[in-house]
Motif scaffolding. Structure first.
Motif, PDB file in Angstrom:
ATOM      1  N   PRO A  83       1.357  -1.094   0.110  1.00  0.00           N
ATOM      2  CA  PRO A  83      -0.137  -0.005  -0.195  1.00  0.00           C
ATOM      3  C   PRO A  83       0.172   1.792  -0.184  1.00  0.00           C
ATOM      4  CG  PRO A  83      -0.945  -1.469   1.882  1.00  0.00           C
ATOM      5  CD  PRO A  83       0.401  -2.466   1.207  1.00  0.00           C
ATOM      6  N   ALA A  84       1.802   1.314   0.539  1.00  0.00           N
ATOM      7  CA  ALA A  84       2.995   2.693   0.824  1.00  0.00           C
ATOM      8  C   ALA A  84       3.579   2.722  -0.254  1.00  0.00           C
ATOM      9  CB  ALA A  84       3.514   2.301   1.685  1.00  0.00           C
ATOM     10  N   LEU A  85       4.128   2.079  -1.003  1.00  0.00           N
ATOM     11  CA  LEU A  85       4.255   1.568  -2.527  1.00  0.00           C
ATOM     12  C   LEU A  85       3.536   2.115  -3.511  1.00  0.00           C
ATOM     13  CD1 LEU A  85       6.427  -1.716  -2.598  1.00  0.00           C
ATOM     14  CD2 LEU A  85       7.688   0.777  -2.570  1.00  0.00           C
ATOM     15  N   LYS A  86       1.968   1.911  -3.444  1.00  0.00           N
ATOM     16  CA  LYS A  86       1.140   2.672  -4.028  1.00  0.00           C
ATOM     17  C   LYS A  86       1.289   3.735  -4.484  1.00  0.00           C
ATOM     18  CE  LYS A  86      -1.044  -2.018  -5.354  1.00  0.00           C
ATOM     19  NZ  LYS A  86      -2.451  -2.724  -4.878  1.00  0.00           N
ATOM     20  N   GLU A  87       1.253   4.464  -2.407  1.00  0.00           N
ATOM     21  CA  GLU A  87       0.878   5.536  -2.629  1.00  0.00           C
ATOM     22  C   GLU A  87       2.571   6.375  -2.781  1.00  0.00           C
ATOM     23  OE1 GLU A  87      -1.806   7.595  -1.169  1.00  0.00           O
ATOM     24  OE2 GLU A  87      -2.866   5.393  -1.821  1.00  0.00           O
ATOM     25  N   GLY A  88       3.474   6.097  -3.729  1.00  0.00           N
ATOM     26  CA  GLY A  88       4.724   6.494  -3.615  1.00  0.00           C
ATOM     27  C   GLY A  88       5.577   6.628  -3.523  1.00  0.00           C
ATOM     28  N   TYR A  89       5.679   5.826  -1.724  1.00  0.00           N
ATOM     29  CA  TYR A  89       6.312   6.783  -0.903  1.00  0.00           C
ATOM     30  C   TYR A  89       7.830   5.557  -0.979  1.00  0.00           C
ATOM     31  CZ  TYR A  89       3.240   8.078   3.142  1.00  0.00           C
ATOM     32  OH  TYR A  89       2.408   8.622   3.535  1.00  0.00           O
ATOM     33  N   ILE A  90       8.672   6.047  -0.253  1.00  0.00           N
ATOM     34  CA  ILE A  90      10.083   5.522  -0.019  1.00  0.00           C
ATOM     35  C   ILE A  90      10.067   4.280   0.730  1.00  0.00           C
ATOM     36  CG2 ILE A  90      12.800   4.986   0.029  1.00  0.00           C
ATOM     37  CD1 ILE A  90      12.249   7.945  -1.424  1.00  0.00           C
ATOM     38  N   VAL A  91       9.670   3.488   0.756  1.00  0.00           N
ATOM     39  CA  VAL A  91      10.286   2.107   2.092  1.00  0.00           C
ATOM     40  C   VAL A  91      11.206   1.588   1.884  1.00  0.00           C
ATOM     41  CG1 VAL A  91       9.049  -0.352   2.655  1.00  0.00           C
ATOM     42  CG2 VAL A  91       7.324   1.441   1.648  1.00  0.00           C
ATOM     43  N   LEU A  92      11.569   1.719   3.348  1.00  0.00           N
ATOM     44  CA  LEU A  92      13.297   1.606   3.534  1.00  0.00           C
ATOM     45  C   LEU A  92      12.341   0.334   4.881  1.00  0.00           C
ATOM     46  CD1 LEU A  92      15.032   4.828   4.315  1.00  0.00           C
ATOM     47  CD2 LEU A  92      15.132   3.254   2.445  1.00  0.00           C
ATOM     48  N   CYS A  93      13.271  -0.836   4.538  1.00  0.00           N
ATOM     49  CA  CYS A  93      12.666  -2.189   5.235  1.00  0.00           C
ATOM     50  C   CYS A  93      13.726  -2.919   5.777  1.00  0.00           C
ATOM     51  CB  CYS A  93      12.074  -3.485   4.663  1.00  0.00           C
ATOM     52  SG  CYS A  93      11.236  -3.974   5.368  1.00  0.00           S
ATOM     53  N   ASP A  94      14.049  -2.801   6.668  1.00  0.00           N
ATOM     54  CA  ASP A  94      15.556  -3.343   7.784  1.00  0.00           C
ATOM     55  C   ASP A  94      15.621  -5.013   7.875  1.00  0.00           C
ATOM     56  OD1 ASP A  94      17.207  -4.346   9.527  1.00  0.00           O
ATOM     57  OD2 ASP A  94      16.804  -2.530  11.161  1.00  0.00           O
ATOM     58  N   ARG A  95      15.510  -5.552   6.823  1.00  0.00           N
ATOM     59  CA  ARG A  95      15.358  -7.001   6.375  1.00  0.00           C
ATOM     60  C   ARG A  95      14.467  -7.254   5.691  1.00  0.00           C
ATOM     61  NH1 ARG A  95      19.631  -9.580   9.166  1.00  0.00           N
ATOM     62  NH2 ARG A  95      20.709  -8.819  11.001  1.00  0.00           N
ATOM     63  N   PHE A  96      14.636  -8.380   5.117  1.00  0.00           N
ATOM     64  CA  PHE A  96      13.693  -9.083   3.660  1.00  0.00           C
ATOM     65  C   PHE A  96      14.389 -10.271   3.410  1.00  0.00           C
ATOM     66  CE2 PHE A  96      10.834  -9.092  -0.263  1.00  0.00           C
ATOM     67  CZ  PHE A  96       9.699  -8.721   0.524  1.00  0.00           C
ATOM     68  N   VAL A  97      13.664 -11.281   2.492  1.00  0.00           N
ATOM     69  CA  VAL A  97      14.080 -12.089   2.447  1.00  0.00           C
ATOM     70  C   VAL A  97      15.552 -12.696   1.980  1.00  0.00           C
ATOM     71  CG1 VAL A  97      14.180 -11.744  -0.477  1.00  0.00           C
ATOM     72  CG2 VAL A  97      13.190 -14.095   0.457  1.00  0.00           C
ATOM     73  N   ASP A  98      16.112 -11.553   1.571  1.00  0.00           N
ATOM     74  CA  ASP A  98      17.409 -11.670   2.219  1.00  0.00           C
ATOM     75  C   ASP A  98      18.105 -12.266   3.313  1.00  0.00           C
ATOM     76  OD1 ASP A  98      18.714 -11.261  -1.183  1.00  0.00           O
ATOM     77  OD2 ASP A  98      18.115  -9.320  -0.068  1.00  0.00           O
TER      78      ASP A  98
END
Length: 210
Positions: A83-98
């Motif tokens: 939802p945040a990406l659709k709203e044009g946000y820069i999403v910084l995520c501390d850890r993901f699939v890597d």
């Protein structure tokens, strides 16, 4: 997706949390909409799962815990990140699939490709636009945790060989996904790490205009 999805990875004690907060501050001051989130966690149910996964009493990563991790990732992605990406946000995520690829795929010997395939439902083919790997020797990272007196979790209590394998796993992943992952020297002053990370983020943002 109109926004940019940027993940932050690194061994324990690499400084991701500290740097990410500074990045949000700078980007906000520059007029960007920024969402800072984390895995496991980010939304209520996923935070509850995080507490289970990182509990010091939870001494091993069994099948039940693994399933909880994937469930948390899926819920976090659907409820918060997309939802945040659709709203044009820069999403910084501390850890993901890597993180799963390094910790479970390499350190726990499940295999990088195998763990990636297990994550396919959770991520639904959504991968970061860029991943910043905060590169610091695992021994220095663990020493930082002791010096800073950060509350320890289950991962901190793992043996040195485990952390060594995690770090080497990350290096393998950096080579395998070199088009997406960029290394940031985390063994320097925080302000220098922040500036190096910011340079890489700006490259991604400017690429939208070019």
């Amino acid at each position: 997706m109109k926004g940019k999805f940027i993940t932050l990875e690194g061994p324990e004690g690499s400084g991701k949390t500290t740097v990410s907060k500074e990045l949000v501050k700078i980007l906000n001051e520059s007029g960007y909409k920024v969402l800072l989130t984390r895995e496991p966690g980010g939304v209520d149910i996923a935070e509850q799962i995080r507490n289970v996964i990182l509990d010091k009493k939870n001494t091993k990563m069994d099948a039940r815990t693994e399933a909880l991790l994937y469930a948390a990732r899926r819920q976090h992605l659907v409820e918060k990140v997309l939802p945040a990406l659709k709203e044009g946000y820069i999403v910084l995520c501390d850890r993901f699939v890597d993180s799963s690829l390094a910790y479970q795929g390499v350190a726990r010997n499940l295999g990088i490709d195998e763990v990636y395939n297990m994550n396919l439902f959770a991520i639904n083919d959504v991968m970061p636009d860029k991943t910043l790997f905060f590169d610091i020797d695992y021994k220095k990272g663990l020493e930082r945790i002791k010096v800073n007196q950060r509350e320890t979790n289950r991962l901190d209590l793992e043996k040195s060989d485990f952390h060594k394998n995690v770090y080497e796993g990350y290096l393998t992943i950096c080579k395998q996904y070199s088009d997406r992952i960029v290394k940031i020297n985390a063994d320097q002053k925080v302000e220098d790490v922040v500036q190096d990370a910011l340079k890489e983020i700006k490259k991604i943002l400017w690429s939208k205009i070019i």
